[in-house]
Design an enzyme around this catalytic site. Structure first.
Site, mmCIF file in Angstrom:
data_model
loop_
_atom_site.group_PDB
_atom_site.id
_atom_site.type_symbol
_atom_site.label_atom_id
_atom_site.label_comp_id
_atom_site.label_asym_id
_atom_site.label_seq_id
_atom_site.Cartn_x
_atom_site.Cartn_y
_atom_site.Cartn_z
ATOM 1 N N HIS A 76 58.566 12.189 73.090
ATOM 2 C CA HIS A 76 57.104 12.361 73.083
ATOM 3 C C HIS A 76 56.541 11.929 71.736
ATOM 4 C CE1 HIS A 76 53.125 14.219 73.117
ATOM 5 N NE2 HIS A 76 53.460 14.889 72.026
ATOM 6 N N ASP A 79 40.032 -16.853 65.371
ATOM 7 C CA ASP A 79 41.130 -16.110 65.994
ATOM 8 C C ASP A 79 41.853 -15.390 64.874
ATOM 9 O OD1 ASP A 79 43.682 -15.484 67.497
ATOM 10 O OD2 ASP A 79 42.626 -16.634 69.029
ATOM 11 N N TRP A 115 61.270 13.503 66.281
ATOM 12 C CA TRP A 115 60.823 12.156 65.925
ATOM 13 C C TRP A 115 61.165 11.840 64.476
ATOM 14 C CZ3 TRP A 115 56.995 9.979 62.620
ATOM 15 C CH2 TRP A 115 56.272 10.889 61.866
ATOM 16 N N SER A 163 57.610 -5.407 64.884
ATOM 17 C CA SER A 163 56.317 -5.631 65.511
ATOM 18 C C SER A 163 55.180 -5.206 64.587
ATOM 19 C CB SER A 163 56.257 -4.867 66.826
ATOM 20 O OG SER A 163 54.928 -4.754 67.252
ATOM 21 N N SER A 164 55.310 -4.019 64.005
ATOM 22 C CA SER A 164 54.245 -3.541 63.125
ATOM 23 C C SER A 164 54.090 -4.429 61.907
ATOM 24 C CB SER A 164 54.546 -2.133 62.618
ATOM 25 O OG SER A 164 54.596 -1.249 63.665
ATOM 26 N N HIS A 193 54.909 9.824 55.197
ATOM 27 C CA HIS A 193 53.559 10.214 54.825
ATOM 28 C C HIS A 193 52.587 9.042 54.854
ATOM 29 C CE1 HIS A 193 50.300 12.712 53.873
ATOM 30 N NE2 HIS A 193 49.930 11.721 53.097
ATOM 31 N N GLU A 247 52.790 6.684 56.701
ATOM 32 C CA GLU A 247 52.644 6.464 58.138
ATOM 33 C C GLU A 247 51.499 7.301 58.717
ATOM 34 O OE1 GLU A 247 53.820 4.535 60.476
ATOM 35 O OE2 GLU A 247 53.120 5.672 62.215
ATOM 36 N N TYR A 251 48.887 8.134 57.292
ATOM 37 C CA TYR A 251 47.623 7.504 56.900
ATOM 38 C C TYR A 251 47.409 6.208 57.644
ATOM 39 C CZ TYR A 251 46.463 11.241 54.014
ATOM 40 O OH TYR A 251 46.118 12.489 53.628
ATOM 41 N N SER A 293 33.181 5.093 60.682
ATOM 42 C CA SER A 293 32.187 4.520 59.775
ATOM 43 C C SER A 293 31.382 3.397 60.421
ATOM 44 C CB SER A 293 32.859 3.976 58.508
ATOM 45 O OG SER A 293 33.658 4.972 57.931
ATOM 46 N N HIS A 298 55.731 16.889 50.239
ATOM 47 C CA HIS A 298 55.091 18.103 50.771
ATOM 48 C C HIS A 298 55.649 18.462 52.154
ATOM 49 C CE1 HIS A 298 51.599 15.349 52.262
ATOM 50 N NE2 HIS A 298 52.484 15.474 53.224
ATOM 51 N N HIS A 299 56.427 17.546 52.721
ATOM 52 C CA HIS A 299 57.108 17.885 53.972
ATOM 53 C C HIS A 299 58.434 18.583 53.703
ATOM 54 C CE1 HIS A 299 54.355 15.516 56.499
ATOM 55 N NE2 HIS A 299 54.265 14.733 55.434
ATOM 56 N N THR A 354 39.238 12.220 50.791
ATOM 57 C CA THR A 354 38.990 12.523 52.202
ATOM 58 C C THR A 354 37.662 13.255 52.344
ATOM 59 O OG1 THR A 354 41.375 12.783 52.387
ATOM 60 C CG2 THR A 354 40.063 13.419 54.288
ATOM 61 N N LYS A 371 34.694 11.017 52.241
ATOM 62 C CA LYS A 371 34.403 10.357 53.510
ATOM 63 C C LYS A 371 33.596 11.246 54.436
ATOM 64 C CE LYS A 371 37.936 6.988 53.681
ATOM 65 N NZ LYS A 371 37.193 5.847 54.147
ATOM 66 N N ARG A 381 58.671 25.746 65.814
ATOM 67 C CA ARG A 381 58.440 24.565 66.647
ATOM 68 C C ARG A 381 59.769 24.042 67.189
ATOM 69 N NH1 ARG A 381 57.286 19.694 62.244
ATOM 70 N NH2 ARG A 381 57.200 18.434 64.123
HETATM 71 C C1 HEM Z 1 43.838 16.644 53.795
HETATM 72 C C2 HEM Z 1 44.825 15.932 54.177
HETATM 73 C C3 HEM Z 1 46.192 16.443 54.570
HETATM 74 C C4 HEM Z 1 47.014 17.323 53.970
HETATM 75 C C5 HEM Z 1 46.725 18.077 52.695
HETATM 76 C C6 HEM Z 1 48.209 17.424 54.757
HETATM 77 C C7 HEM Z 1 49.303 18.209 54.453
HETATM 78 C C8 HEM Z 1 50.427 18.342 55.246
HETATM 79 C C9 HEM Z 1 51.597 19.106 54.918
HETATM 80 C C10 HEM Z 1 51.776 19.893 53.636
HETATM 81 C C11 HEM Z 1 52.483 19.004 55.933
HETATM 82 C C12 HEM Z 1 53.891 19.590 56.023
HETATM 83 C C13 HEM Z 1 53.890 20.887 56.707
HETATM 84 C C14 HEM Z 1 55.256 21.403 56.940
HETATM 85 O O1 HEM Z 1 56.089 20.704 57.588
HETATM 86 O O2 HEM Z 1 55.533 22.513 56.504
HETATM 87 C C15 HEM Z 1 51.878 18.163 56.916
HETATM 88 C C16 HEM Z 1 52.471 17.807 58.108
HETATM 89 C C17 HEM Z 1 52.012 16.791 58.918
HETATM 90 N N1 HEM Z 1 50.835 16.096 58.758
HETATM 91 FE FE1 HEM Z 1 49.431 16.444 57.354
HETATM 92 N N2 HEM Z 1 48.088 16.614 55.837
HETATM 93 C C18 HEM Z 1 46.872 15.991 55.757
HETATM 94 C C19 HEM Z 1 46.374 15.066 56.615
HETATM 95 C C20 HEM Z 1 47.084 14.537 57.664
HETATM 96 C C21 HEM Z 1 46.660 13.409 58.452
HETATM 97 C C22 HEM Z 1 45.365 12.644 58.240
HETATM 98 C C23 HEM Z 1 47.623 13.186 59.360
HETATM 99 C C24 HEM Z 1 47.722 12.134 60.435
HETATM 100 C C25 HEM Z 1 46.784 11.471 60.937
HETATM 101 C C26 HEM Z 1 48.648 14.163 59.169
HETATM 102 C C27 HEM Z 1 49.791 14.239 59.932
HETATM 103 C C28 HEM Z 1 50.803 15.145 59.739
HETATM 104 C C29 HEM Z 1 51.967 15.212 60.549
HETATM 105 C C30 HEM Z 1 52.309 14.302 61.729
HETATM 106 C C31 HEM Z 1 52.737 16.261 60.049
HETATM 107 C C32 HEM Z 1 54.019 16.818 60.630
HETATM 108 C C33 HEM Z 1 55.197 15.972 60.500
HETATM 109 C C34 HEM Z 1 56.378 16.637 61.133
HETATM 110 O O3 HEM Z 1 57.007 17.476 60.482
HETATM 111 O O4 HEM Z 1 56.697 16.311 62.291
HETATM 112 N N3 HEM Z 1 48.281 14.970 58.130
HETATM 113 N N4 HEM Z 1 50.623 17.761 56.479
HETATM 114 CU CU CU Z 2 52.389 14.180 54.735
#
Ligand code: HEM
Ligand code: CU
Lengths: 293, 529
Positions: free
Chosen positions: B79, B108, B144, B172-173, B256, B258, B260, B271, B305-306, B331, B334, B453
């Protein structure tokens, strides 16, 4: 830019090659995946054949696509602007290659600076070392892994140094080949390009010798812990890139023999030579960080 | 921005489309390829969505009832992979293909044949990934994020296929991104200076840079997983001097940026849409450009931060905490600018605008939960709970996916020449909006209370909330069929014909060509004044 000055951007008509290329990559991926499973798990299957078929289709595609491209270029359909697109595209492609190597260099640095010292008890890991890996000594090159696999480190003197000199020289000859092309000195161009190719082949030959030496006499293999891993992955991927670069240069050589390229029309040549310089720079980094330090 | 429109009707004889299946297989036309990408993304969205339905069905009640845990893990893994690499990214690439040339006045994409190649390898990559589910022992089941040693020591044979399919997705990307970058650098119409470029173009330019920078790192990561699993290397194995934590560093260095990659084009879309329906120019155009750039650059130094709970040294914990919080500044800029654009505007609430408004509110909510997660000591509590799931679904579903839907509604009339079915669109919006919140909002609560999770079972105390979540999930899934119906109608060219401009507040080159957009546009470039 006024209307008259504007040369129409060439948007090619439909082309079967990209789709053929997609099929090729599909076969390669399926084949390689199954091949890996079959060879390492001792299973029976067709992985190798599918992979081979994929490679054949890929070469068929490359020949067709390049031929298309060369015909268009030789019949003057490519504008100045399109040439810029190609050059920029190639530069970004090389940048992506840089990042691919960066991942492996990152692994090397991490292992050296963080993982191995920590296993030996550095930072706040005294107890990890004590309890999990007593007796482990954190040194680099890591000739004895925590689980006791031993190996020898590859020195930089001798063969690697020779290879460095060979590759650096080849970069110089590649440059002179380009200069000769710019000045339309065809004889020198052929000579320099030929030399570059020869040097590339020498490098590859010596590299093979080094691998044989490492495997047969030094006990340094892909399996000998993180030192062997980073050594073989970095030099191996580099070697693959040298192979590809040499192939590109060989194609260019034949095109030069056929009278292709001029100071104005030389994208493919330029791309191949950029690629060659890139491969060279990677080697210098490898030489410093993998062999010397 | 006004233009001397080139006379498109001169080129009528050029406007013949090749027909039959070959048109799609061999095409070099950016509009065709854009359409292919968009349909592919939508199909993957439905397939990935079906897997989410399996997950939610299993989690409807505590205990194990519908699928076995190994299959459950395969569902969460595939998924995630499908939604990230098969739905969101290709959808954005499809929009870029369609719109970037139209917005900058290019005939094009810069490299049309490579463009076709980068599309057609994608379906094959996902064919491999999906078919690996049917192998003996099942498909990928390590999440994933494919953390080692789950993906190395403990994974099944399908890992090899997973690795090679990810290689193809990456290729591809990268090719798609190179095309976008080169198009923007080299194909802008005369007068289309950098600071006149529409924001969708700007954000895609920067996204493309991020893609070229980090997709190769992902390729490196999967390659190391392959050799660790099959060829006896020990990059991620302490016994050989490696470190499983190193996997996480490499993965998140890709991962990370990614995230963005999946949100910057969304910022661009919003916008474009907000000014149109507020009938005012975008507030703070240049600050938007700078904010996008700084978000992209900062995204390279926040990855850990992950990994707060992996036992990094205190200094690293602090550094990554503060760097992460820093990203919320641009952010915030914006969000402020979007709100300021609406301030005193003559706002109307067509469906693209509805989705854009929902985006602004709900994405911001996801940003706030992100900020909470960025606080190291707090993340020790939240990490790997449903709170994280809530966070990233707010930014990705009500963020990225809503922006894609907004974009489709916004530009669909330009593509087909007909207005979409307004009633269905409104139904789609409201059903999605309500159900998506029923689906994801309670996840915050169960997460804070400690529900982990990626586990097919849970403690009884979470039962009520999980039922709500599943009901919301099913409803959200069903709502997407309204969208499907609407799109099918649009493809059959039903609906009222629209003007070239479509929306009375719309500005930009794409609104100056006829609706539907002819097969070839801007063969001689317009001059932008
Ligand atoms: C203000 C902006 C953001 C902050 C401060 C932030 C912070 C964080 C942090 C600290 C985690 C880790 C949490 C953990 O696993 O304990 C996290 C996870 C995640 N964030 Fe964000 N994030 C932000 C914006 C975004 C945006 C814009 C996206 C995507 C469009 C995003 C997608 C994700 C995803 C996919 C995960 C989980 C990844 C995984 O463990 O599978 N975040 N974020
Ligand atoms: Cu991140």
């Amino acid at each position: 830019m006024s209307e008259q000055q504007y040369q129409k951007y060439y948007v090619p008509a439909q082309s079967p090659w990209p789709f053929v290329g997609a099929v090729a990559l599909f076969l390669i991926a399926v084949g390689a995946g199954n091949f890996v499973i079959e060879t390492t798990k001792g299973k029976e299957g067709f992985g190798g054949w599918i992979l081979l078929a994929g490679l054949v289709v890929l070469f068929y595609m490359l020949i067709g696509w390049f031929k298309n491209q060369i015909d268009e270029s030789m019949s003057g359909m490519h504008s100045e602007q399109l040439g810029r697109s190609y050059r920029q595209g190639m530069s970004w492609f090389i940048f992506s290659e840089v990042m691919f190597f960066a991942a492996f260099f990152g692994a090397l640095f991490y292992a050296r600076v963080i993982a191995v010292p920590w296993l030996g008890g550095a930072s706040n890991n005294a107890m990890t070392a004590e309890v999990l890996w007593p007796g482990f000594e954190a040194i680099w090159p890591l000739v004895k892994t925590p689980d006791g696999t031993t190996t020898t480190a590859m020195g930089w003197f001798g063969l690697p140094l020779a290879n460095t000199i060979i590759l650096l020289t080849s970069s110089v000859t590649a440059h002179f080949a380009h200069v000769a092309l710019e000045e339309n000195k065809r004889g020198r161009l052929k000579l320099m390009l030929g030399l570059t190719i020869l040097l590339g082949l020498c490098f590859l030959g010596l590299q093979v010798e080094e691998y044989v030496h490492a495997y047969r006499e030094m006990g340094l293999t892909l399996q000998s812990g993180v030192y062997g891993n980073t050594f073989f992955m970095l030099t191996g991927f580099h070697g693959l890139h040298v192979t590809l670069g040499t192939l590109l240069l060989i194609i260019m050589f034949f095109r030069v023999l056929k009278g292709h390229f001029s100071p104005q029309n030389q994208f493919a040549f330029q791309a191949a030579s950029w690629y060659w310089h890139f491969v060279d720079v990677v080697w210098v980094l490898l030489f410093v960080f993998v062999y010397i330090l | 921005m006004s233009t001397v429109a080139d006379d498109l009707h001169h080129d009528d004889h050029h406007d013949h489309k090749p027909s039959g299946i070959k048109r799609w297989l061999y095409t070099t036309n950016h509009k065709d390829i854009g359409t292919l990408y968009l349909w592919f993304a939508f199909i993957m969205f439905l397939i990935g969505g079906a897997m989410a339905m399996v997950i939610r069905a299993e989690l409807f009640q505590p205990g194990l009832q519908i699928v076995d845990p190994n299959f459950f893990n395969q569902m969460t893994t595939v998924h995630g992979l499908i939604m990230v690499f098969g739905a969101v990214m290709p959808a954005f690439t499809g929009l870029a293909n369609w719109m970037v040339p139209l917005m900058i006045g290019a005939p094009d994409m810069a490299l049309p044949r490579m463009n076709n190649w980068s599309f057609w390898i994608l379906p094959f990559a996902f064919l491999i990934l999906l078919s690996s589910l049917f192998l003996e022992g099942g498909g990928p089941n390590f999440g994933w994020t494919f953390y080692a040693p789950l993906s190395t020591t403990y994974s099944n044979d399908s890992t090899a296929l997973f690795v090679f399919s990810v290689h193809i997705m990456g290729a591809s990307s990268i090719m798609g991104a190179i095309n976008v970058i080169v198009t923007i650098f080299n194909m802008r119409a005369p007068g289309m200076t950098w600071m006149k470029m529409p924001l969708f173009v700007w954000t895609w330019l920067i996204t493309a840079f991020l893609l070229i920078a980090v997709m190769p790192v992902l390729a490196g990561a999967v390659t190391m997983v392959l050799t660790d699993k099959f060829f006896g290397t020990s990059f991620f194995d302490a016994a050989g001097g490696g470190d499983p934590v190193m996997f996480q560093h490499i993965f998140w260095f890709f991962g990370h940026p990614e995230v963005y990659i999946m949100i910057l084009p969304a910022f661009g879309i919003i916008s474009q849409i907000v000014p149109t329906f507020s009938r005012k120019p975008l507030f703070g155009y240049s600050s938007m450009v700078y904010a996008t750039t700084s978000i992209a650059l900062l995204s390279f130094i926040v990855w850990a931060h992950h990994m707060f709970t992996t036992g990094m040294p205190l200094f690293a914990e602090m550094f990554f905490m503060f760097a992460t919080m820093l990203i919320s500044v641009p952010t915030g800029v914006k969000v402020f600018n979007w709100v300021a654009t609406m301030w005193r505007g003559a706002i109307s609430f067509e469906v693209p605008m509805l989705f854009a408004l929902a985006f602004i509110v709900l994405f911001t909510l996801g940003g706030f939960s992100g900020l909470m997660l960025a606080i190291t000591p707090v993340d020790f509590q939240y990490h790997d709970t449903y709170f994280v799931v809530a966070h990233f679904h707010y930014v990705l579903v009500t963020g990225a996916v809503f922006s894609i839907m907004a974009a489709v509604y916004y530009w669909l009339p330009k593509w087909t020449g007909k207005m979409y079915d307004e009633t269905l669109a409104k139904w789609h919006f409201w059903c999605s909006l309500i159900s998506v919140n029923v689906l994801f909002f309670p996840m915050h609560f169960v997460g804070l209370a400690g529900m982990p999770r990626r586990i097919p079972d849970y403690s009884l105390q979470f039962a009520d909330f999980n039922q709500w979540i599943s009901i919301g999930g099913f409803a959200f899934g069903l709502s997407q069929f309204i969208f499907l119906a609407l799109l099918l109608k649009a493809c059959r060219k039903e609906g009222e014909p629209v003007s070239d401009k479509v929306w009375d507040g719309a500005e930009g080159l794409e609104w100056e060509i006829p609706s539907p957009a002819p097969y070839h546009t801007f063969e001689t470039p317009p001059v932008v004044k």
